[in-house]
Write an enzyme that holds these catalytic residues in place. Structure first.
Site, PDB file in Angstrom:
ATOM      1  N   ASP A 132       0.826  -1.213   0.000  1.00 21.95           N
ATOM      2  CA  ASP A 132       0.000   0.000   0.000  1.00 21.95           C
ATOM      3  C   ASP A 132       0.863   1.267   0.000  1.00 21.95           C
ATOM      4  OD1 ASP A 132      -2.359   1.392  -0.040  1.00 21.95           O
ATOM      5  OD2 ASP A 132      -2.807   1.128   2.090  1.00 21.95           O
ATOM      6  N   GLY A 133       0.302   2.326  -0.585  1.00 23.49           N
ATOM      7  CA  GLY A 133       0.960   3.630  -0.537  1.00 23.49           C
ATOM      8  C   GLY A 133       1.500   4.120  -1.871  1.00 23.49           C
TER       9      GLY A 133
ATOM     10  N   ARG B  94      -0.023   7.667  -2.720  1.00 22.52           N
ATOM     11  CA  ARG B  94       0.536   8.756  -1.908  1.00 22.52           C
ATOM     12  C   ARG B  94       1.988   9.047  -2.287  1.00 22.52           C
ATOM     13  NH1 ARG B  94      -1.282   6.067   3.456  1.00 22.52           N
ATOM     14  NH2 ARG B  94      -1.921   4.469   1.949  1.00 22.52           N
TER      15      ARG B  94
ATOM     16  N   ARG C 144      -1.059   9.102 -10.002  1.00 19.36           N
ATOM     17  CA  ARG C 144      -1.060   7.896  -9.161  1.00 19.36           C
ATOM     18  C   ARG C 144      -0.418   6.704  -9.876  1.00 19.36           C
ATOM     19  NH1 ARG C 144      -4.245   7.475  -4.814  1.00 19.36           N
ATOM     20  NH2 ARG C 144      -4.514   5.261  -5.261  1.00 19.36           N
TER      21      ARG C 144
ATOM     22  N   HIS D  15       2.212   3.361  -9.040  1.00 21.96           N
ATOM     23  CA  HIS D  15       2.031   1.926  -9.296  1.00 21.96           C
ATOM     24  C   HIS D  15       3.212   1.382 -10.111  1.00 21.96           C
ATOM     25  CE1 HIS D  15      -1.812   2.151  -7.477  1.00 21.96           C
ATOM     26  NE2 HIS D  15      -2.413   2.792  -8.457  1.00 21.96           N
TER      27      HIS D  15
ATOM     28  N   SER E  94      -7.579  -5.568  -5.058  1.00 13.27           N
ATOM     29  CA  SER E  94      -8.652  -6.171  -4.263  1.00 13.27           C
ATOM     30  C   SER E  94      -9.972  -6.150  -5.033  1.00 13.27           C
ATOM     31  CB  SER E  94      -8.818  -5.407  -2.940  1.00 13.27           C
ATOM     32  OG  SER E  94      -9.463  -4.171  -3.168  1.00 13.27           O
TER      33      SER E  94
ATOM     34  N   ASN F 238     -11.129  -2.719  -5.274  1.00 11.62           N
ATOM     35  CA  ASN F 238     -10.389  -1.726  -6.057  1.00 11.62           C
ATOM     36  C   ASN F 238     -11.067  -1.372  -7.389  1.00 11.62           C
ATOM     37  OD1 ASN F 238      -7.126  -2.859  -4.875  1.00 11.62           O
ATOM     38  ND2 ASN F 238      -8.319  -1.100  -4.197  1.00 11.62           N
TER      39      ASN F 238
ATOM     40  N   SER G 226      -8.151  -4.745   5.088  1.00 13.81           N
ATOM     41  CA  SER G 226      -8.754  -4.466   3.781  1.00 13.81           C
ATOM     42  C   SER G 226      -9.076  -5.740   3.001  1.00 13.81           C
ATOM     43  CB  SER G 226      -7.856  -3.535   2.951  1.00 13.81           C
ATOM     44  OG  SER G 226      -7.624  -2.329   3.640  1.00 13.81           O
TER      45      SER G 226
HETATM   46  C1  IPE Z   1      -5.542  -2.754  -0.124  1.00 16.68           C
HETATM   47  O1  IPE Z   1      -5.204  -1.423  -0.298  1.00 16.68           O
HETATM   48  C2  IPE Z   1      -5.512  -3.465  -1.444  1.00 16.68           C
HETATM   49  C3  IPE Z   1      -4.191  -3.638  -2.021  1.00 16.68           C
HETATM   50  C4  IPE Z   1      -3.042  -3.296  -1.497  1.00 16.68           C
HETATM   51  C5  IPE Z   1      -4.192  -4.283  -3.301  1.00 16.68           C
HETATM   52  P1  IPE Z   1      -6.306  -0.289  -0.476  1.00 16.68           P
HETATM   53  O2  IPE Z   1      -5.550   0.975  -0.606  1.00 16.68           O
HETATM   54  O3  IPE Z   1      -7.243  -0.646  -1.567  1.00 16.68           O
HETATM   55  O4  IPE Z   1      -7.102  -0.366   0.912  1.00 16.68           O
HETATM   56  P2  IPE Z   1      -7.972   0.714   1.672  1.00 16.68           P
HETATM   57  O5  IPE Z   1      -8.995   1.231   0.706  1.00 16.68           O
HETATM   58  O6  IPE Z   1      -7.047   1.796   2.116  1.00 16.68           O
HETATM   59  O7  IPE Z   1      -8.550  -0.014   2.829  1.00 16.68           O
HETATM   60  C1  IPE Z   2      -1.672   0.173  -3.327  1.00 20.29           C
HETATM   61  O1  IPE Z   2      -1.442   1.537  -3.410  1.00 20.29           O
HETATM   62  C2  IPE Z   2      -1.855  -0.465  -4.682  1.00 20.29           C
HETATM   63  C3  IPE Z   2      -3.240  -0.864  -4.990  1.00 20.29           C
HETATM   64  C4  IPE Z   2      -4.234  -0.875  -4.169  1.00 20.29           C
HETATM   65  C5  IPE Z   2      -3.495  -1.294  -6.358  1.00 20.29           C
HETATM   66  P1  IPE Z   2      -2.627   2.554  -3.373  1.00 20.29           P
HETATM   67  O2  IPE Z   2      -3.022   2.884  -4.779  1.00 20.29           O
HETATM   68  O3  IPE Z   2      -3.740   2.093  -2.516  1.00 20.29           O
HETATM   69  O4  IPE Z   2      -1.914   3.810  -2.718  1.00 20.29           O
HETATM   70  P2  IPE Z   2      -2.549   4.852  -1.706  1.00 20.29           P
HETATM   71  O5  IPE Z   2      -3.105   4.083  -0.546  1.00 20.29           O
HETATM   72  O6  IPE Z   2      -3.622   5.578  -2.443  1.00 20.29           O
HETATM   73  O7  IPE Z   2      -1.418   5.730  -1.329  1.00 20.29           O
HETATM   74 MG    MG Z   3      -4.161   2.339  -0.556  1.00 21.40          MG
END
Ligand code: IPE
Ligand code: IPE
Ligand code: MG
Length: 243
Positions: free
Chosen positions: A25-26, A29, A38, A42, A70, A73, A196
């Protein structure tokens, strides 16, 4: 707990987890803090995936599970979803030789049939092509949801016409990856401290490690910190010390 995959781990403080599962995650951000789209996050996150597969293999971790997309997502903007699907395509197409060379067995968990056909087919192909690799088994969780996995397992049991009562063993045996042991350690990056919908059934007795580090910045050193944390935990599985 009568789960077939529950292994007591008396090795204590120096133990290496057999199975590490990561909520990556992250990415968003990471990109936004650099005024980048964004998707750039990735893109950078895929490089971390390669780095961590290598680091995990070097640390003698046998199973690595990575939460990549997920079932929730799909709520994201279409452009981000398309970008992610293209990144998966790119990863499968261009990284396969390297993965094979490094002894990586790739598996995919989730509702794979709910993905674009070409991607689902490619995933099945890659699973076959890496099925003989033995150094590390990496399960990429795509269109994955922990609740959906339990529902799918129960429906599979019904479809197969099993007689008798539902048991933990029966549910476990019909999950997406019945041969992979439950995760010993679950890591989540980016400071969020929730599951999550990741591996709800399998993480019943996992240890959890949360770090503020964003996924694109995660590396071998950060993985080592998580492993050190894990080595210091005492797993009791509901029992008492020394029993
Ligand atoms: C969880 O991250 C899913 C993956 C890392 C693939 P999310 O960013 O989707 O989760 P929430 O929405 O913050 O709970
Ligand atoms: C995790 O990063 C990757 C996926 C869920 C596909 P995020 O896209 O959730 O990154 P943040 O949480 O918005 O920073
Ligand atoms: Mg996230």
């Amino acid at each position: 707990m009568a789960g077939k995959k529950m292994t007591l781990n008396p090795a204590g403080s120096h133990s290496i987890p057999a199975h590490v599962a990561i909520i990556m995650d992250g990415n968003g951000r990471w990109a936004q803090s650099r005024k980048m789209p964004r998707l750039a996050g990735h893109h950078e996150g895929v490089k971390t995936v390669e780095r961590i597969i290598r680091a995990a293999a070097e640390a003698n971790i046998q199973y690595l599970s990575l939460y990549a997309f997920s079932t929730e997502n799909w709520k994201r903007p279409g452009s981000e979803i398309d970008g992610l699907m293209n990144l998966f395509r790119h990863f499968l197409k261009f990284k396969l030789p390297d993965l094979k060379k490094n002894g990586v067995r790739l598996l995919f968990s989730g509702r794979i049939d709910g993905l674009p056909d070409d991607l689902a087919n490619e995933m099945k192909k890659v699973e076959e092509e890496t099925s003989k690799s033995e150094r590390i088994t990496v399960t990429i969780c795509v269109n994955y949801g922990g609740r959906q996995e339990i529902v799918d397992s129960v429906n599979r049991i019904i479809e197969l016409g099993y007689a008798g009562l539902i048991t933990e063993e029966r549910i476990s045996a019909a999950m997406y990856q019945p041969k992979i042991p439950d995760p010993d350690l679950v890591i989540r990056t980016s400071g969020e401290t929730r599951l999550s919908n990741f591996l709800l059934w399998e993480s019943a007795y996992s240890e959890f490690y949360f770090t503020e580090v964003l996924w694109p910045d995660f590396n071998g050193e950060e993985l080592q910190k998580a492993l050190t944390y894990y080595a210091g935990r005492e797993r009791r599985y509901g029992s008492v010390k020394g029993a």
